[in-house]
Scaffold this motif. Structure first.
Motif, PDB file in Angstrom:
ATOM      1  N   THR A  55       0.829  -1.213   0.000  1.00 53.92           N
ATOM      2  CA  THR A  55       0.000   0.000   0.000  1.00 53.92           C
ATOM      3  C   THR A  55       0.866   1.267   0.000  1.00 53.92           C
ATOM      4  O   THR A  55       0.352   2.369   0.147  1.00 53.92           O
ATOM      5  CB  THR A  55      -0.926   0.036   1.229  1.00 53.92           C
ATOM      6  N   THR A  56       2.172   1.072  -0.152  1.00 56.19           N
ATOM      7  CA  THR A  56       3.085   2.206  -0.120  1.00 56.19           C
ATOM      8  C   THR A  56       3.279   2.770  -1.525  1.00 56.19           C
ATOM      9  O   THR A  56       3.681   2.034  -2.432  1.00 56.19           O
ATOM     10  CB  THR A  56       4.445   1.792   0.450  1.00 56.19           C
ATOM     11  N   PRO A  57       2.994   4.051  -1.736  1.00 51.47           N
ATOM     12  CA  PRO A  57       3.196   4.627  -3.074  1.00 51.47           C
ATOM     13  C   PRO A  57       4.672   4.726  -3.415  1.00 51.47           C
ATOM     14  O   PRO A  57       5.523   4.761  -2.518  1.00 51.47           O
ATOM     15  CB  PRO A  57       2.555   6.012  -2.951  1.00 51.47           C
ATOM     16  N   PRO A  58       5.009   4.794  -4.675  1.00 54.02           N
ATOM     17  CA  PRO A  58       6.409   4.952  -5.068  1.00 54.02           C
ATOM     18  C   PRO A  58       6.979   6.257  -4.513  1.00 54.02           C
ATOM     19  O   PRO A  58       6.251   7.226  -4.315  1.00 54.02           O
ATOM     20  CB  PRO A  58       6.346   4.987  -6.606  1.00 54.02           C
ATOM     21  N   GLU A  79      10.459   2.851  -8.096  1.00 57.34           N
ATOM     22  CA  GLU A  79       9.745   1.706  -8.681  1.00 57.34           C
ATOM     23  C   GLU A  79       8.619   2.212  -9.555  1.00 57.34           C
ATOM     24  O   GLU A  79       8.242   3.386  -9.512  1.00 57.34           O
ATOM     25  CB  GLU A  79       9.166   0.809  -7.572  1.00 57.34           C
ATOM     26  N   GLY A  80       8.074   1.295 -10.373  1.00 59.58           N
ATOM     27  CA  GLY A  80       6.903   1.617 -11.173  1.00 59.58           C
ATOM     28  C   GLY A  80       7.220   2.286 -12.487  1.00 59.58           C
ATOM     29  O   GLY A  80       8.373   2.367 -12.934  1.00 59.58           O
ATOM     30  N   VAL A  81       6.158   2.796 -13.091  1.00 56.24           N
ATOM     31  CA  VAL A  81       6.267   3.524 -14.353  1.00 56.24           C
ATOM     32  C   VAL A  81       5.678   4.914 -14.150  1.00 56.24           C
ATOM     33  O   VAL A  81       4.861   5.134 -13.263  1.00 56.24           O
ATOM     34  CB  VAL A  81       5.525   2.787 -15.490  1.00 56.24           C
ATOM     35  N   GLU A  90      -0.255  17.057 -23.671  1.00 54.45           N
ATOM     36  CA  GLU A  90      -0.274  15.603 -23.858  1.00 54.45           C
ATOM     37  C   GLU A  90       0.446  14.904 -22.704  1.00 54.45           C
ATOM     38  O   GLU A  90       1.490  15.348 -22.237  1.00 54.45           O
ATOM     39  CB  GLU A  90       0.411  15.262 -25.183  1.00 54.45           C
ATOM     40  N   VAL A  91      -0.117  13.769 -22.271  1.00 59.05           N
ATOM     41  CA  VAL A  91       0.503  12.940 -21.233  1.00 59.05           C
ATOM     42  C   VAL A  91       1.422  11.940 -21.915  1.00 59.05           C
ATOM     43  O   VAL A  91       0.983  11.169 -22.778  1.00 59.05           O
ATOM     44  CB  VAL A  91      -0.557  12.218 -20.391  1.00 59.05           C
ATOM     45  N   VAL A  92       2.699  11.946 -21.550  1.00 58.44           N
ATOM     46  CA  VAL A  92       3.675  11.054 -22.184  1.00 58.44           C
ATOM     47  C   VAL A  92       4.446  10.295 -21.114  1.00 58.44           C
ATOM     48  O   VAL A  92       4.445  10.662 -19.940  1.00 58.44           O
ATOM     49  CB  VAL A  92       4.659  11.853 -23.077  1.00 58.44           C
ATOM     50  N   GLU A  93       5.110   9.218 -21.537  1.00 58.36           N
ATOM     51  CA  GLU A  93       5.913   8.437 -20.604  1.00 58.36           C
ATOM     52  C   GLU A  93       7.118   9.245 -20.128  1.00 58.36           C
ATOM     53  O   GLU A  93       7.655  10.076 -20.860  1.00 58.36           O
ATOM     54  CB  GLU A  93       6.392   7.146 -21.272  1.00 58.36           C
ATOM     55  N   PHE A  94       7.518   8.959 -18.900  1.00 57.64           N
ATOM     56  CA  PHE A  94       8.654   9.671 -18.318  1.00 57.64           C
ATOM     57  C   PHE A  94       9.630   8.656 -17.739  1.00 57.64           C
ATOM     58  O   PHE A  94       9.232   7.723 -17.024  1.00 57.64           O
ATOM     59  CB  PHE A  94       8.204  10.636 -17.226  1.00 57.64           C
ATOM     60  N   THR A  95      10.917   8.864 -18.024  1.00 59.51           N
ATOM     61  CA  THR A  95      11.963   7.968 -17.535  1.00 59.51           C
ATOM     62  C   THR A  95      12.644   8.581 -16.321  1.00 59.51           C
ATOM     63  O   THR A  95      13.024   9.765 -16.340  1.00 59.51           O
ATOM     64  CB  THR A  95      13.013   7.714 -18.634  1.00 59.51           C
ATOM     65  N   SER A  96      12.792   7.777 -15.294  1.00 59.88           N
ATOM     66  CA  SER A  96      13.449   8.242 -14.069  1.00 59.88           C
ATOM     67  C   SER A  96      14.845   8.774 -14.391  1.00 59.88           C
ATOM     68  O   SER A  96      15.604   8.170 -15.144  1.00 59.88           O
ATOM     69  CB  SER A  96      13.560   7.092 -13.070  1.00 59.88           C
ATOM     70  N   GLY A  97      15.173   9.947 -13.806  1.00 64.40           N
ATOM     71  CA  GLY A  97      16.482  10.537 -14.009  1.00 64.40           C
ATOM     72  C   GLY A  97      16.578  11.484 -15.185  1.00 64.40           C
ATOM     73  O   GLY A  97      17.665  11.980 -15.490  1.00 64.40           O
ATOM     74  N   THR A  98      15.442  11.773 -15.841  1.00 62.29           N
ATOM     75  CA  THR A  98      15.443  12.701 -16.965  1.00 62.29           C
ATOM     76  C   THR A  98      15.349  14.140 -16.455  1.00 62.29           C
ATOM     77  O   THR A  98      14.497  14.456 -15.623  1.00 62.29           O
ATOM     78  CB  THR A  98      14.256  12.420 -17.915  1.00 62.29           C
ATOM     79  N   VAL A 109       3.167  11.565 -12.634  1.00 66.02           N
ATOM     80  CA  VAL A 109       2.436  10.528 -11.903  1.00 66.02           C
ATOM     81  C   VAL A 109       3.207   9.225 -12.024  1.00 66.02           C
ATOM     82  O   VAL A 109       3.512   8.772 -13.143  1.00 66.02           O
ATOM     83  CB  VAL A 109       1.009  10.341 -12.464  1.00 66.02           C
ATOM     84  N   VAL A 110       3.551   8.618 -10.868  1.00 66.32           N
ATOM     85  CA  VAL A 110       4.267   7.339 -10.844  1.00 66.32           C
ATOM     86  C   VAL A 110       3.339   6.277 -10.259  1.00 66.32           C
ATOM     87  O   VAL A 110       2.738   6.486  -9.201  1.00 66.32           O
ATOM     88  CB  VAL A 110       5.555   7.436 -10.002  1.00 66.32           C
ATOM     89  N   THR A 111       3.215   5.127 -10.947  1.00 66.27           N
ATOM     90  CA  THR A 111       2.343   4.037 -10.512  1.00 66.27           C
ATOM     91  C   THR A 111       3.154   2.758 -10.397  1.00 66.27           C
ATOM     92  O   THR A 111       3.886   2.389 -11.332  1.00 66.27           O
ATOM     93  CB  THR A 111       1.199   3.811 -11.527  1.00 66.27           C
ATOM     94  N   ASP A 112       3.042   2.059  -9.234  1.00 65.02           N
ATOM     95  CA  ASP A 112       3.793   0.820  -9.062  1.00 65.02           C
ATOM     96  C   ASP A 112       2.945  -0.386  -9.467  1.00 65.02           C
ATOM     97  O   ASP A 112       1.805  -0.239  -9.936  1.00 65.02           O
ATOM     98  CB  ASP A 112       4.318   0.688  -7.629  1.00 65.02           C
ATOM     99  N   ALA A 113       3.493  -1.602  -9.281  1.00 62.58           N
ATOM    100  CA  ALA A 113       2.826  -2.828  -9.727  1.00 62.58           C
ATOM    101  C   ALA A 113       1.527  -3.095  -8.975  1.00 62.58           C
ATOM    102  O   ALA A 113       0.652  -3.813  -9.476  1.00 62.58           O
ATOM    103  CB  ALA A 113       3.775  -4.008  -9.564  1.00 62.58           C
ATOM    104  N   ALA A 114       1.394  -2.542  -7.762  1.00 63.51           N
ATOM    105  CA  ALA A 114       0.170  -2.724  -6.980  1.00 63.51           C
ATOM    106  C   ALA A 114      -0.823  -1.592  -7.206  1.00 63.51           C
ATOM    107  O   ALA A 114      -1.811  -1.473  -6.480  1.00 63.51           O
ATOM    108  CB  ALA A 114       0.513  -2.829  -5.500  1.00 63.51           C
ATOM    109  N   ASP A 115      -0.572  -0.771  -8.214  1.00 65.99           N
ATOM    110  CA  ASP A 115      -1.425   0.376  -8.557  1.00 65.99           C
ATOM    111  C   ASP A 115      -1.398   1.487  -7.515  1.00 65.99           C
ATOM    112  O   ASP A 115      -2.286   2.349  -7.490  1.00 65.99           O
ATOM    113  CB  ASP A 115      -2.877  -0.050  -8.821  1.00 65.99           C
TER     114      ASP A 115
END
Length: 289
Positions: A55-58, A79-81, A90-98, A109-115
């Protein structure tokens, strides 16, 4: 929990229709022993171990707590995407460290495997605050005048920024740093006020204002008549120790504003009040007889 015979109900658990199993939904990780009983009261223990509830957010790093504006920022997450959106576009993908360094308002917005989600809002601001040039114009104060030293700089993101000055007395000679401007007459001279406005992102701008304090009335150097003989016209010439203002439209001033002239065509005895550039008054007695 499934048994090989019918079970008795347990508070917090849901018993199946055939009473051979019971279920419970956990929202947190646990390590516990559950005691179950058959219909005859015989008991058995069932060990329940749950360790995969997340239940812990990224975590998003690269930002300072309580700060929302930056000149540049490099967000990272553990963690997550992630996605990024600029200026409601427009909403686009973002890479950590950019690195993000283009001016605008952003949402990541970062979302992990548990949503579980974590969201950060920030602004990239590279524009300096601006002072109103009219507010920084040179000014001369007379004795006992007051002046609000606070200036306002306007920022495109932060709005109005109040700034207090660093004050230097007679910067070309004494160069003394002082806390305020003295208009008591005890410390006439030039004060340089330096204002530095810095917005939340760290953009800075500097403005200067020169304030001259003149708490001493001008000295009359001379009062001369064009003639002492009987005449139908007499010109009075008054000279001062510093630049003065015209007392009225009947007087004329020299180019250096130190000498003032008026023609009289009648016998006159009057007191004329002259003011220097600071507004200090000097009275001059005129006697045309």
């Amino acid at each position: 929990i499934t048994a090989d015979e019918k079970l008795q109900p347990i508070l917090g658990w849901t018993l199946s229709e055939n009473q051979m199993s019971m279920t419970k939904e956990y929202e947190e990780n646990v390590d516990e022993v559950v005691t179950v009983s058959d219909l005859a009261g015989n008991t058995a223990e069932a060990k329940v171990v749950i360790g995969n509830i997340d239940t812990t957010p990224p975590r998003i790093d690269g930002f300072t707590e309580g700060k929302s504006s930056y000149q540049t920022v490099t967000p990272t997450f553990n963690e997550g995407v992630a996605t990024i959106q600029k200026d409601d576009g427009e909403v686009v993908e973002f890479t950590s460290g950019t690195e993000v360094n283009e001016e605008g308002t952003y949402v990541i917005v970062v979302t992990d495997a548990a949503d579980n989600m974590n969201t950060v809002h920030f602004t990239i601001d590279k524009t300096q605050p601006v002072f109103n040039e009219e507010d920084l114009e040179a000014i001369t104060l007379k004795k006992s005048d007051t002046l609000d030293l606070t200036e306002i700089a306007t920022d495109t993101v932060d709005g109005e920024i109040e700034v207090e000055p660093v004050i230097t007395f007679n910067p070309d000679s004494d160069n003394e740093t002082v806390e305020s401007i003295d208009t008591t007459g005890a410390k006439d001279g030039v004060y340089k006020l330096v204002y530095t406005a810095t917005d939340e992102a760290g953009n800075s701008t500097t403005g200067e204002r020169i304030v001259t304090v003149d708490g001493t009335p001008a000295t009359v150097v001379s009062v001369q008549k064009s003639t002492e003989d009987v005449s139908n016209e007499v010109t009075i010439v008054v000279k001062f120790s510093e630049k003065m203002q015209l007392p009225d439209e009947e007087w004329s001033a020299s180019d250096d504003e130190l000498t003032f002239t008026k023609k009289y065509t009648e016998k006159t005895k009057e007191t004329v009040v002259f003011k220097d550039k600071a507004g200090n008054e000097t009275s001059v007695s005129i006697d045309v007889n």
